[in-house]
Design a protein around this motif. Structure first.
Motif, PDB file in Angstrom:
ATOM      1  N   ALA A 162       0.867  -1.183   0.000  1.00  0.00           N
ATOM      2  CA  ALA A 162       0.000   0.000   0.000  1.00  0.00           C
ATOM      3  C   ALA A 162       0.899   1.227   0.000  1.00  0.00           C
ATOM      4  O   ALA A 162       1.702   1.417   0.904  1.00  0.00           O
ATOM      5  CB  ALA A 162      -0.915   0.004   1.209  1.00  0.00           C
ATOM      6  N   GLU A 163       0.742   2.054  -1.055  1.00  0.00           N
ATOM      7  CA  GLU A 163       1.583   3.236  -1.206  1.00  0.00           C
ATOM      8  C   GLU A 163       0.736   4.502  -1.150  1.00  0.00           C
ATOM      9  O   GLU A 163      -0.467   4.482  -1.423  1.00  0.00           O
ATOM     10  CB  GLU A 163       2.324   3.198  -2.554  1.00  0.00           C
ATOM     11  CG  GLU A 163       3.222   1.996  -2.736  1.00  0.00           C
ATOM     12  CD  GLU A 163       3.852   1.987  -4.115  1.00  0.00           C
ATOM     13  OE1 GLU A 163       4.971   2.499  -4.253  1.00  0.00           O
ATOM     14  OE2 GLU A 163       3.208   1.484  -5.052  1.00  0.00           O
ATOM     15  N   ALA A 164       1.404   5.600  -0.802  1.00  0.00           N
ATOM     16  CA  ALA A 164       0.766   6.923  -0.809  1.00  0.00           C
ATOM     17  C   ALA A 164      -0.549   6.924  -0.035  1.00  0.00           C
ATOM     18  O   ALA A 164      -1.554   7.474  -0.483  1.00  0.00           O
ATOM     19  CB  ALA A 164       0.542   7.391  -2.249  1.00  0.00           C
ATOM     20  N   CYS A 165      -0.550   6.318   1.148  1.00  0.00           N
ATOM     21  CA  CYS A 165      -1.758   6.269   1.975  1.00  0.00           C
ATOM     22  C   CYS A 165      -1.943   7.594   2.717  1.00  0.00           C
ATOM     23  O   CYS A 165      -0.989   8.124   3.299  1.00  0.00           O
ATOM     24  CB  CYS A 165      -1.667   5.128   2.982  1.00  0.00           C
ATOM     25  SG  CYS A 165      -1.430   3.497   2.223  1.00  0.00           S
TER      26      CYS A 165
ATOM     27  N   TYR B 225       2.537  18.475  -2.445  1.00  0.00           N
ATOM     28  CA  TYR B 225       2.458  17.073  -2.055  1.00  0.00           C
ATOM     29  C   TYR B 225       3.185  16.259  -3.122  1.00  0.00           C
ATOM     30  O   TYR B 225       2.948  16.419  -4.323  1.00  0.00           O
ATOM     31  CB  TYR B 225       1.013  16.595  -1.955  1.00  0.00           C
ATOM     32  CG  TYR B 225       0.887  15.096  -1.773  1.00  0.00           C
ATOM     33  CD1 TYR B 225       1.127  14.518  -0.539  1.00  0.00           C
ATOM     34  CD2 TYR B 225       0.554  14.266  -2.843  1.00  0.00           C
ATOM     35  CE1 TYR B 225       1.031  13.145  -0.361  1.00  0.00           C
ATOM     36  CE2 TYR B 225       0.457  12.898  -2.674  1.00  0.00           C
ATOM     37  CZ  TYR B 225       0.691  12.344  -1.434  1.00  0.00           C
ATOM     38  OH  TYR B 225       0.605  10.992  -1.268  1.00  0.00           O
ATOM     39  N   LYS B 226       4.076  15.364  -2.676  1.00  0.00           N
ATOM     40  CA  LYS B 226       4.800  14.497  -3.608  1.00  0.00           C
ATOM     41  C   LYS B 226       4.897  13.112  -3.004  1.00  0.00           C
ATOM     42  O   LYS B 226       5.210  12.961  -1.814  1.00  0.00           O
ATOM     43  CB  LYS B 226       6.205  15.039  -3.882  1.00  0.00           C
ATOM     44  CG  LYS B 226       7.006  14.173  -4.865  1.00  0.00           C
ATOM     45  CD  LYS B 226       8.386  14.784  -5.136  1.00  0.00           C
ATOM     46  CE  LYS B 226       9.183  13.913  -6.109  1.00  0.00           C
ATOM     47  NZ  LYS B 226      10.515  14.494  -6.400  1.00  0.00           N
TER      48      LYS B 226
ATOM     49  N   THR C  33      -7.398  18.432   0.228  1.00  0.00           N
ATOM     50  CA  THR C  33      -7.334  16.998  -0.027  1.00  0.00           C
ATOM     51  C   THR C  33      -8.041  16.670  -1.339  1.00  0.00           C
ATOM     52  O   THR C  33      -8.743  17.510  -1.913  1.00  0.00           O
ATOM     53  CB  THR C  33      -7.984  16.197   1.113  1.00  0.00           C
ATOM     54  OG1 THR C  33      -9.379  16.556   1.185  1.00  0.00           O
ATOM     55  CG2 THR C  33      -7.323  16.477   2.439  1.00  0.00           C
ATOM     56  N   GLY C  34      -7.875  15.439  -1.779  1.00  0.00           N
ATOM     57  CA  GLY C  34      -8.556  14.998  -2.998  1.00  0.00           C
ATOM     58  C   GLY C  34      -7.934  13.734  -3.541  1.00  0.00           C
ATOM     59  O   GLY C  34      -7.152  13.063  -2.870  1.00  0.00           O
TER      60      GLY C  34
ATOM     61  N   PRO D 131      -4.798   9.271  -3.651  1.00  0.00           N
ATOM     62  CA  PRO D 131      -5.179  10.349  -2.728  1.00  0.00           C
ATOM     63  C   PRO D 131      -4.023  11.326  -2.531  1.00  0.00           C
ATOM     64  O   PRO D 131      -2.854  10.969  -2.690  1.00  0.00           O
ATOM     65  CB  PRO D 131      -5.476   9.590  -1.426  1.00  0.00           C
ATOM     66  CG  PRO D 131      -4.588   8.395  -1.496  1.00  0.00           C
ATOM     67  CD  PRO D 131      -4.521   8.006  -2.951  1.00  0.00           C
ATOM     68  N   PHE D 132      -4.343  12.555  -2.187  1.00  0.00           N
ATOM     69  CA  PHE D 132      -3.299  13.527  -1.868  1.00  0.00           C
ATOM     70  C   PHE D 132      -3.801  14.463  -0.775  1.00  0.00           C
ATOM     71  O   PHE D 132      -5.002  14.612  -0.549  1.00  0.00           O
ATOM     72  CB  PHE D 132      -2.875  14.341  -3.097  1.00  0.00           C
ATOM     73  CG  PHE D 132      -3.920  15.292  -3.616  1.00  0.00           C
ATOM     74  CD1 PHE D 132      -4.030  16.587  -3.117  1.00  0.00           C
ATOM     75  CD2 PHE D 132      -4.804  14.897  -4.612  1.00  0.00           C
ATOM     76  CE1 PHE D 132      -5.007  17.462  -3.587  1.00  0.00           C
ATOM     77  CE2 PHE D 132      -5.780  15.765  -5.094  1.00  0.00           C
ATOM     78  CZ  PHE D 132      -5.875  17.054  -4.577  1.00  0.00           C
ATOM     79  N   LYS D 133      -2.848  15.086  -0.102  1.00  0.00           N
ATOM     80  CA  LYS D 133      -3.173  16.082   0.904  1.00  0.00           C
ATOM     81  C   LYS D 133      -2.052  17.113   0.960  1.00  0.00           C
ATOM     82  O   LYS D 133      -0.878  16.756   1.042  1.00  0.00           O
ATOM     83  CB  LYS D 133      -3.352  15.458   2.291  1.00  0.00           C
ATOM     84  CG  LYS D 133      -3.693  16.487   3.367  1.00  0.00           C
ATOM     85  CD  LYS D 133      -3.956  15.836   4.713  1.00  0.00           C
ATOM     86  CE  LYS D 133      -4.353  16.876   5.755  1.00  0.00           C
ATOM     87  NZ  LYS D 133      -4.662  16.248   7.066  1.00  0.00           N
TER      88      LYS D 133
END
Length: 248
Positions: free
Chosen positions: A119-122, A174-175, A139-140, A186-188
């Motif tokens: 699980a990546e980029a959680c 965010y990276k 977020t999104g 997902p990103f934040k």
């Protein structure tokens, strides 16, 4: 005889009166104890967190004494906390769950020296007890074409920019490495609230890169935060080159 009989009657009455008081005392004690016995027992709420990871995978984490219980892909594992410096890490010798702030990742370490990303980029989506959204946070999710060529080194980059003036300064980024996990991602972004001016317009720029090459970008300006715009945006990226099925 009459005096003796009178004494016996008086003695019996006294004993009956004493027993009556004793019984009343027991009843009173019982009545006083009953409210305590009827008080409800409260169970302490258990802290729990829900994460959304690249590819749409959900990871649920529940706090346990000395560790966490992890649920993902219908699998449940209990992991113990291990030494990890500034981050929080939990492991059962086969899996490692790493957490830094609102971000997490899960690795399979069952094969020595060959860790595998599960699980990546959680990114944290919800928690209990609930925490309020920080001012300036956005977020999104990101969706990109399935037919673009990516490598395990692929990264997603999302920038929060001030679109009021040109050039558009970046006030938050965010990276994360996404590899071949697929979408949605997902990103934040947590920007400094002091840099958010209600009179300004803010928007998101997003891209997926391999090395220095952009493989997909967002082509629609997505405004956020101020002037009635939301704090959550789901972005759709478009490929920058020919789809791989068109290449020789």
């Amino acid at each position: 005889m009459k005096r003796l009989e009178s004494a016996r009657i008086l003695l019996g009455a006294t004993a009956s009166l004493a027993l009556s008081f004793a019984g009343g005392g027991h009843a009173q004690q019982s009545e006083q104890a009953s409210p305590t016995a009827s008080q409800p027992h409260y169970r302490m709420a258990v802290a729990r967190w829900e994460y959304l990871c690249a590819g749409g995978l959900n990871v649920f984490v529940t706090h346990e004494r000395g560790g966490v219980r992890l649920t993902f892909n219908s699998r449940i594992r209990t992991l113990k906390q291990i030494e990890s410096g500034s981050d929080s890490k939990y492991s059962d010798g086969l899996l490692v769950w790493s957490v830094s702030g609102d971000f997490g990742s899960l690795e399979d370490i069952s094969v020595k020296d060959k860790p595998k990303d599960l699980a990546e980029a959680c990114i944290l989506q919800s928690s209990y007890p609930p925490g309020g959204r920080a001012a300036g946070s956005v977020t999104g999710t990101i969706t990109y074409p399935a037919d673009i060529e990516l490598t395990p080194e692929a990264n997603v980059i999302v920038e929060l920019k001030d679109y009021t003036d040109k050039p558009h300064p970046t006030i938050g980024t965010y990276k994360a490495r996404i590899g071949l996990a697929g979408g949605p991602i997902p990103f934040k972004i947590s920007a400094d609230p002091s840099k958010i001016n209600p009179a300004h317009q803010y928007a998101l720029d997003a891209r997926i890169v391999v090395g220095d090459e952009a493989k997909a970008v967002n082509q629609v300006t997505s405004f956020v935060l101020t002037q009635g715009q939301p704090a959550k945006q789901d972005l759709i990226l478009r490929a920058t080159g020919l789809p791989k099925v068109w290449k020789n």
